[in-house]
Design a protein around this motif. Structure first.
Motif, PDB file in Angstrom:
ATOM      1  N   PRO A  99      36.845  30.410  21.583  1.00 55.42           N
ATOM      2  CA  PRO A  99      35.872  31.466  21.940  1.00 55.42           C
ATOM      3  C   PRO A  99      36.072  31.994  23.359  1.00 55.42           C
ATOM      4  N   ARG A 100      36.327  31.088  24.300  1.00 55.43           N
ATOM      5  CA  ARG A 100      36.536  31.511  25.687  1.00 55.43           C
ATOM      6  C   ARG A 100      37.787  32.369  25.803  1.00 55.43           C
ATOM      7  N   ALA A 101      38.871  31.914  25.166  1.00 55.21           N
ATOM      8  CA  ALA A 101      40.129  32.653  25.258  1.00 55.21           C
ATOM      9  C   ALA A 101      39.996  34.037  24.632  1.00 55.21           C
ATOM     10  N   THR A 102      39.340  34.115  23.488  1.00 53.56           N
ATOM     11  CA  THR A 102      39.183  35.404  22.815  1.00 53.56           C
ATOM     12  C   THR A 102      38.440  36.400  23.696  1.00 53.56           C
ATOM     13  N   THR A 103      37.402  35.941  24.348  1.00 53.83           N
ATOM     14  CA  THR A 103      36.632  36.812  25.241  1.00 53.83           C
ATOM     15  C   THR A 103      37.474  37.273  26.429  1.00 53.83           C
ATOM     16  N   MET A 104      38.214  36.335  27.046  1.00 48.42           N
ATOM     17  CA  MET A 104      39.040  36.689  28.201  1.00 48.42           C
ATOM     18  C   MET A 104      40.147  37.670  27.799  1.00 48.42           C
ATOM     19  N   PHE A 105      40.784  37.413  26.665  1.00 48.70           N
ATOM     20  CA  PHE A 105      41.881  38.278  26.235  1.00 48.70           C
ATOM     21  C   PHE A 105      41.378  39.690  25.932  1.00 48.70           C
ATOM     22  N   ALA A 106      40.216  39.792  25.301  1.00 49.55           N
ATOM     23  CA  ALA A 106      39.668  41.116  24.982  1.00 49.55           C
ATOM     24  C   ALA A 106      39.382  41.908  26.255  1.00 49.55           C
ATOM     25  N   GLU A 107      38.832  41.243  27.256  1.00 49.26           N
ATOM     26  CA  GLU A 107      38.554  41.926  28.514  1.00 49.26           C
ATOM     27  C   GLU A 107      39.842  42.286  29.250  1.00 49.26           C
ATOM     28  N   GLN A 142      49.229  46.303  37.213  1.00 52.33           N
ATOM     29  CA  GLN A 142      48.495  45.497  36.231  1.00 52.33           C
ATOM     30  C   GLN A 142      48.394  44.052  36.688  1.00 52.33           C
ATOM     31  N   SER A 143      49.461  43.527  37.272  1.00 49.10           N
ATOM     32  CA  SER A 143      49.454  42.139  37.744  1.00 49.10           C
ATOM     33  C   SER A 143      48.444  41.911  38.858  1.00 49.10           C
ATOM     34  N   ALA A 144      48.100  42.981  39.575  1.00 49.44           N
ATOM     35  CA  ALA A 144      47.161  42.870  40.689  1.00 49.44           C
ATOM     36  C   ALA A 144      45.699  42.810  40.240  1.00 49.44           C
ATOM     37  N   LEU A 145      45.446  43.017  38.948  1.00 50.33           N
ATOM     38  CA  LEU A 145      44.075  42.907  38.463  1.00 50.33           C
ATOM     39  C   LEU A 145      43.553  41.488  38.701  1.00 50.33           C
ATOM     40  N   HIS A 164      51.027  50.740  26.809  1.00 45.21           N
ATOM     41  CA  HIS A 164      50.415  50.031  25.688  1.00 45.21           C
ATOM     42  C   HIS A 164      50.131  48.605  26.119  1.00 45.21           C
ATOM     43  N   PHE A 165      49.010  48.063  25.655  1.00 45.16           N
ATOM     44  CA  PHE A 165      48.679  46.673  25.966  1.00 45.16           C
ATOM     45  C   PHE A 165      47.831  46.136  24.816  1.00 45.16           C
ATOM     46  N   ASP A 166      48.338  45.112  24.146  1.00 44.88           N
ATOM     47  CA  ASP A 166      47.650  44.517  23.003  1.00 44.88           C
ATOM     48  C   ASP A 166      47.835  43.011  23.035  1.00 44.88           C
ATOM     49  N   ILE A 167      46.788  42.275  22.681  1.00 43.89           N
ATOM     50  CA  ILE A 167      46.891  40.832  22.455  1.00 43.89           C
ATOM     51  C   ILE A 167      46.412  40.596  21.031  1.00 43.89           C
ATOM     52  N   LEU A 168      47.328  40.225  20.147  1.00 44.69           N
ATOM     53  CA  LEU A 168      47.070  40.145  18.719  1.00 44.69           C
ATOM     54  C   LEU A 168      46.911  38.701  18.283  1.00 44.69           C
ATOM     55  N   GLN A 169      45.920  38.432  17.452  1.00 50.92           N
ATOM     56  CA  GLN A 169      45.671  37.087  16.936  1.00 50.92           C
ATOM     57  C   GLN A 169      46.392  36.920  15.609  1.00 50.92           C
ATOM     58  N   ASP A 170      47.133  35.821  15.462  1.00 48.97           N
ATOM     59  CA  ASP A 170      47.878  35.535  14.241  1.00 48.97           C
ATOM     60  C   ASP A 170      46.892  35.272  13.105  1.00 48.97           C
ATOM     61  N   PRO A 171      46.956  36.051  12.003  1.00 49.66           N
ATOM     62  CA  PRO A 171      46.014  35.832  10.900  1.00 49.66           C
ATOM     63  C   PRO A 171      46.204  34.489  10.211  1.00 49.66           C
ATOM     64  N   ASP A 172      47.396  33.897  10.326  1.00 52.51           N
ATOM     65  CA  ASP A 172      47.660  32.608   9.688  1.00 52.51           C
ATOM     66  C   ASP A 172      47.349  31.428  10.596  1.00 52.51           C
ATOM     67  N   ASP A 173      47.190  31.674  11.876  1.00 55.02           N
ATOM     68  CA  ASP A 173      46.887  30.616  12.837  1.00 55.02           C
ATOM     69  C   ASP A 173      46.029  31.237  13.935  1.00 55.02           C
ATOM     70  N   VAL A 202      42.703  43.037  27.848  1.00 55.58           N
ATOM     71  CA  VAL A 202      43.233  44.218  27.164  1.00 55.58           C
ATOM     72  C   VAL A 202      42.504  45.476  27.640  1.00 55.58           C
ATOM     73  N   ARG A 203      41.168  45.403  27.694  1.00 55.03           N
ATOM     74  CA  ARG A 203      40.382  46.572  28.095  1.00 55.03           C
ATOM     75  C   ARG A 203      40.752  47.038  29.501  1.00 55.03           C
ATOM     76  N   GLN A 204      40.829  46.106  30.444  1.00 58.66           N
ATOM     77  CA  GLN A 204      41.132  46.486  31.823  1.00 58.66           C
ATOM     78  C   GLN A 204      42.578  46.965  31.971  1.00 58.66           C
ATOM     79  N   SER A 205      43.493  46.304  31.298  1.00 62.38           N
ATOM     80  CA  SER A 205      44.913  46.648  31.449  1.00 62.38           C
ATOM     81  C   SER A 205      45.205  48.042  30.922  1.00 62.38           C
ATOM     82  N   ARG A 206      44.549  48.436  29.860  1.00 62.46           N
ATOM     83  CA  ARG A 206      44.786  49.758  29.285  1.00 62.46           C
ATOM     84  C   ARG A 206      44.355  50.884  30.210  1.00 62.46           C
TER      85      ARG A 206
END
Length: 354
Positions: free
Chosen positions: A16-24, A65-68, A37-46, A26-30
């Motif tokens: 849950p923590r990782a999902t929240t951080m990754f979503a944010e 982007q790295s400076a964020l 393009h900037f996407d973090i995709l979750q594997d549907p099988d894992d 993605v939002r900031q990086s875009r």
């Protein structure tokens, strides 16, 4: 353009923590200037496995982007978040040639790998046959379905650029991207594409919704077994825009497992010979081909082994549907009908409109 592809595996209790951080992230990086393009995709099988695909215009965009602040927070949290260290690749995409460094997971001295020794002679030895196959298969299908003016077309397993040259003859305004796992083949492609990318067909480092059309010619997808073909089609489904097309030719089980079950022949050349030895492995539904190039004295110039897989039409159809690609038509290379005994079939698949 600089493309990063990074895989991470998150601890289940930290999901849950990782999902929240990754979503944010993605939002900031875009929102950063120069981030294409900037996407973090979750594997549907894992669900604990994530893959990021990051496309930057240049090094300055990477630095911005790295400076964020959030980037630093995410990296600092990795020790507690991840099960193993991140795994990543960087792709430097040029408008004229691929970057010169071979992938670290293979040896440049291993001449048994396909399309190393063969690369410099490929167009001379097989170019005419490849052109005819493209013309009768992929180009004919593209003429049937219609390609939008100025469309973005990705050529999977682009090799020496045979497809790129033919596609450009249809419309010089097409944006052509050539992708291949063999840097040796791509070095022969020259200016056939606007961009060249060295990458595995199962891990396409291009943004989601990037392409109007993808193509793959001269039995290239036969080099993927069922599992890898499914992954490749899944990646194609991601990269295509809604309503986009995949058109490819595919050698049949009849050719690979019947006609070539134990077959060999020799091509006589002006400066030596090229010997082909095909051996079908029915248990594995595949054909193993050994190519040996001799010079005029009979000395071996190079030798390679090629392994091609023979999935039947039902298997390919099922994998396509699982990837969200609808089969529009499958036909024999030389005619509009389908017959299992044909050596080569031409497939036209379409992604749903959304």
């Amino acid at each position: 353009m600089i493309i990063y592809r990074v895989e991470v595996e998150v601890r289940p209790e930290q999901l849950p923590r990782a999902t929240t951080m990754f979503a944010e992230l993605v939002r900031q990086s875009r929102q950063v200037l120069g981030v294409r393009h900037f996407d973090i995709l979750q594997d549907p099988d894992d669900g604990c496995r994530f893959v990021s695909v990051e496309v930057f215009e240049d090094r300055a965009a990477v630095d911005r982007q790295s400076a964020l602040p959030l980037v630093g927070e995410v990296i600092s949290a990795f020790d507690g978040l991840l099960r193993v260290a991140p795994r990543g690749s960087a792709f430097h995409v040029s408008a004229s040639e691929p970057w010169p460094t071979p992938r670290a997971d293979r040896s440049t001295d291993d001449q048994t790998l396909p399309y190393q020794g063969f690369a410099e002679e490929y167009d001379r030895l097989l170019g005419d046959l490849a052109v005819r196959t493209w013309q009768q298969g992929i180009l004919a299908e593209l003429a049937r379905i219609g390609v939008p003016a100025g469309a973005t077309v990705v050529d999977l397993a682009a090799g020496t650029g045979v497809g790129g040259r033919l596609l450009r003859s249809l419309d010089d305004n097409l944006t052509l991207v050539g992708l291949d796992a063999s840097i040796e083949m791509l070095r022969q492609a020259g200016g056939s594409y606007r961009q060249l990318v060295e990458a595995d067909l199962c891990q396409i480092p291009l943004p989601s919704g990037f392409a109007d059309v993808t193509v793959s010619g001269f039995d290239s997808l036969n080099y993927l077994d069922g599992t890898r073909l499914g992954r490749c089609l899944g990646e194609v489904g991601r990269v295509l825009k809604p309503g986009g097309w995949l058109v490819f030719d595919y050698s049949s089980p009849h050719l690979l497992c019947q006609q070539w079950r134990d077959h060999h022949h020799t091509d006589q050349l002006a400066d030596g010979t090229l010997h082909w030895r095909h051996r079908a492995d029915r248990a594995g539904s595949r054909c193993v081909t050994t190519l040996t190039r001799y010079d005029q004295t009979g000395a071996v110039r190079w030798e390679e082994q090629h392994v091609q897989y023979a999935l039947d039409a039902f298997q390919v159809h099922r994998l396509a549907e699982s990837a969200g690609l609808r089969v529009d038509r499958v036909r024999d290379l030389h005619r509009a009908e389908f017959s299992p005994s044909a050596s080569t079939h031409v497939w036209s698949l379409r992604k749903g409109d959304g």
